[in-house]
Design a protein around this motif. Sequence first.
Motif, PDB file in Angstrom:
ATOM      1  N   PRO A 322       0.792  -1.241   0.000  1.00  0.00           N
ATOM      2  CA  PRO A 322       0.000   0.000   0.000  1.00  0.00           C
ATOM      3  C   PRO A 322       0.820   1.285   0.000  1.00  0.00           C
ATOM      4  O   PRO A 322       0.502   2.219  -0.738  1.00  0.00           O
ATOM      5  CB  PRO A 322      -0.835  -0.122   1.281  1.00  0.00           C
ATOM      6  N   VAL A 323       1.866   1.362   0.820  1.00  0.00           N
ATOM      7  CA  VAL A 323       2.666   2.590   0.858  1.00  0.00           C
ATOM      8  C   VAL A 323       3.437   2.749  -0.443  1.00  0.00           C
ATOM      9  O   VAL A 323       3.563   3.860  -0.980  1.00  0.00           O
ATOM     10  CB  VAL A 323       3.628   2.582   2.061  1.00  0.00           C
ATOM     11  N   ALA A 324       3.943   1.653  -0.986  1.00  0.00           N
ATOM     12  CA  ALA A 324       4.681   1.710  -2.245  1.00  0.00           C
ATOM     13  C   ALA A 324       3.790   2.205  -3.377  1.00  0.00           C
ATOM     14  O   ALA A 324       4.238   2.933  -4.266  1.00  0.00           O
ATOM     15  CB  ALA A 324       5.249   0.333  -2.584  1.00  0.00           C
ATOM     16  N   VAL A 325       2.510   1.834  -3.361  1.00  0.00           N
ATOM     17  CA  VAL A 325       1.578   2.328  -4.375  1.00  0.00           C
ATOM     18  C   VAL A 325       1.464   3.843  -4.305  1.00  0.00           C
ATOM     19  O   VAL A 325       1.537   4.542  -5.328  1.00  0.00           O
ATOM     20  CB  VAL A 325       0.182   1.676  -4.186  1.00  0.00           C
ATOM     21  N   MET A 326       1.297   4.379  -3.099  1.00  0.00           N
ATOM     22  CA  MET A 326       1.128   5.823  -2.959  1.00  0.00           C
ATOM     23  C   MET A 326       2.396   6.577  -3.328  1.00  0.00           C
ATOM     24  O   MET A 326       2.351   7.589  -4.038  1.00  0.00           O
ATOM     25  CB  MET A 326       0.690   6.166  -1.536  1.00  0.00           C
TER      26      MET A 326
END
Length: 428
Positions: A322-326
Motif C-alpha cells: 500500500p505505501v509503495a503504491v502511494m
Amino acid sequence: MTQLSLSDIVSCISGYDPHAMTVERAQAVIREFIHPIEAVEKLPIRSALSRVLAQDIVSRIDVPAHDNSAMDGYALRGEDLAEGRELRLQIIGEVHAGDRFTGQVGPGQCVRIMTGAPMPAGCDTVIPQELTVDADQSAVTVPPGRVRAGDNRRLRGEDLALGSVALPRGRILRPSDIGLLASLGVAEIPVQRRLRVAFFSTGDELRSVGEPLDPGCVYDSNRYTLYGMLTRLGCDIIDMGVVRDDPVAMEAAFRSACEHADAVITSGGVSVGAADYTKQTMTKLGDMLFWKIGMRPGRPMAFGRIASQDRGAYLFGLPGNPVAVMVSFYFFVRDALLRMSGADASPLPRLQATSLSAIRKKPGRTEYQRGILAPDSDGVWKVKLTGAQGSGILRSMSDANCIIVLDDAQGDVAAGDPVQVVLFDGLI
C-alpha cells in the motif's frame, strides 16, 4: 508526429540497466514517452475550476481600464507639492468609483476621491484623507512630507495590459484564476478534456470492502487510495475492481481498460514471483518496460503503452504494497498524468526542515520516509518520523503530513540535520 518506442528512448541513456534504474532516469523516460491528449472542450468559467487551460487567454482590455485611486482621499497635482511646505488646496469636486470627474484640476486645486474612482484630468497623486488636516467642504490642508508625487495611483493596464497573456495554456485553474477571467469579461474558455483513468488490483488473495474475508485473504486498500489520488487530480475514473491471477481474466481486463481509458494503473503483479500472468499480458498487448528502481518503498514498476481494438493507453504497473503504491503514484504517475492532461507538470516543491530523528540510509537509492512536520516554539520547521516505515504499513501514510525525501547520494541522517520534505496538502 511519430512517437518514439521505449527501446528508442532508453537506447539514448548511457548505462541503461532495467534492474538498477534511478528515480531520476525512470522519471526522465516517462516524461519523454508521455504525450498530452488533444481533445478540447469549452466550459463556462464557473465550471472550469481545477481544469487545464487549453490555450492562452489574452486580455481584451486594460485592467484597470483607467488610472484610478488606490485610497479614499484627495486627488491632486504632484507638481503642487513642495518639500517642507504646507499646502492648502481648494476642493472643486468629488468623484466615486463608477463615476468620472469631467472638469480640469488646476494649480492649488484638488478633488475628493474614493478608492477605485478614475483619476481626474491633471491629477497624478492621491493623499489619503487620514493624512490631511483642517478639511472642510471647500478646502483641505496637506502637511509637508506626507505624500510624494505619484503616490496612491493605480495606472491603467497595471494589472493586465491589452493584448497581454492573462493566463497561459497548461495552467490548472484556481479560484483566483476564475475571478481573473471574470474581471476580463470572459464567460467561456477552452479546457482540456478530463483524463480517463482505469485502475484495478491483481491477486487471488484480495477482497473488496463488503466481501467476506476468507482465511489468508486481505482487503484491497490500493484501489481506494488510488481512487482518492485520482479524484484529487481531477480525472474521470474507472474502477475495475480486483482481477484474479488468471490469464483470460487478466487479458480481458487489460483490453477493456485500454479501450475505454487514456491511462491504466494496476497494483501488484510486477515484482519477481508467481504473478507472471500480469507481466505476460502487459508484454503481449504493448510496448513495456519492467524496472527495479533504486528507491524505497516501491522498487518494482512497469511502464509502457498497451493497445486493443485500435485504442491505446499508457500503463503504469505499480507494486502491491500500500505505501509503495502511494509513493510510486506521487513521484511517477502524478506528473505523467498531468503531462497527459496538458498541464504544466512542475516538480513537487520541497521544503527544508530539521530532522528530529536519526535516519539510517545507504547511499545508492532514493528513500521516501513518512514524516510529521510542525513548527517549534521559535517557528522553525521540524520533522519527525511517523514510526515504523515498512511498505505495507498504510497507517504510516495516514499519520503523516509529508514525505521526507532522501536522495540517491544521501547517507545517514543525524537528529538535527536538515532534510527535504514534500507536503501532502496541496497535491492535486
